[in-house]
Scaffold this active site. Structure first.
Site, mmCIF file in Angstrom:
data_model
loop_
_atom_site.group_PDB
_atom_site.id
_atom_site.type_symbol
_atom_site.label_atom_id
_atom_site.label_comp_id
_atom_site.label_asym_id
_atom_site.label_seq_id
_atom_site.Cartn_x
_atom_site.Cartn_y
_atom_site.Cartn_z
ATOM 1 C CG ASP A 1 34.046 37.820 45.431
ATOM 2 O OD1 ASP A 1 34.850 37.218 46.163
ATOM 3 O OD2 ASP A 1 34.293 38.124 44.251
ATOM 4 C CG MET A 2 37.807 42.640 47.803
ATOM 5 S SD MET A 2 39.127 42.680 49.028
ATOM 6 C CE MET A 2 40.267 41.482 48.355
ATOM 7 C CG ASP A 3 40.198 39.624 44.891
ATOM 8 O OD1 ASP A 3 40.783 40.715 44.922
ATOM 9 O OD2 ASP A 3 40.400 38.705 45.706
ATOM 10 C CG ASP B 1 33.770 38.126 40.304
ATOM 11 O OD1 ASP B 1 34.762 38.294 39.573
ATOM 12 O OD2 ASP B 1 33.849 37.635 41.442
#
Length: 188
Positions: free
Chosen positions: A11-13, A167
């Site tokens: 995931d990125m953010d 997250d």
């Protein structure tokens, strides 16, 4: 540590990039234009969702009839104006760097593809990833498994041989539904 997996999906953010403060600031700024407030605690459960879905929840909570896609576009423009100056990599970037060139890797994000690519390029991380799958690349979003399944398909690794770093609860649910191992980075 993750050598047993053939493919790594991030995931990125909030997972590899600390973009959350900027996203919150942009929501506050855009909603103030309409006399609305951004309830951060109410929105936490939607982390990992595409921006239009978060806008839809905000609109519903304020019982107004704004177009969620229009509101999401405004928020995205606000983020674009401030993000490049404020985004920072998170510690998990070390895992990305250590597996670069050793395993196929993908980013599966609730952000738009264009924004994800722009941020990763800005921070010198774009070349670490074989694939980016953004919210605009799939029809069904987290907690549905489509984002991560598309990542696995594009890196040519069977889902059961992938690990997802996440997250957010929606992302963790999506990874489990995709039959992938998952690392909740909030517990690292």
């Amino acid at each position: 540590m993750y050598d047993r997996y053939q493919g790594l999906i991030f995931d990125m953010d909030g997972t590899i990039l600390d973009t959350e403060p900027t996203h919150r600031k942009a929501w506050h700024e855009v909603l103030a234009r309409y006399g609305m407030k951004f309830d951060e605690t109410a929105i936490v459960s939607l982390n990992g969702s595409p921006t239009w879905r978060i806008a839809q929840a905000i609109i519903a909570s304020h019982q107004t009839d704004l177009d969620p896609y229009y509101l999401a576009a405004e928020k995205t423009r606000a983020v674009e104006e401030m993000l490049l100056d404020s985004v920072r990599p998170l510690p998990l970037v070390e895992v990305v760097k250590s597996y670069h060139g050793r395993r196929p890797m993908a980013v599966g994000t609730g952000s738009e593809h264009r924004m994800a690519e722009r941020l990763l390029r800005h921070l010198g991380l774009f070349q670490c990833f074989d694939v980016i799958v953004g919210a605009d690349d799939v029809q069904r979003h987290k907690p549905e498994p489509d984002t991560f399944l598309r990542c696995a398909e594009l890196i040519n690794v069977a889902p059961e041989n992938c690990v997802v770093f996440e997250d957010a609860d929606f992302g963790i649910q999506a990874a489990i539904r995709a039959n992938m191992a998952v690392v909740d980075v909030r517990k690292l």
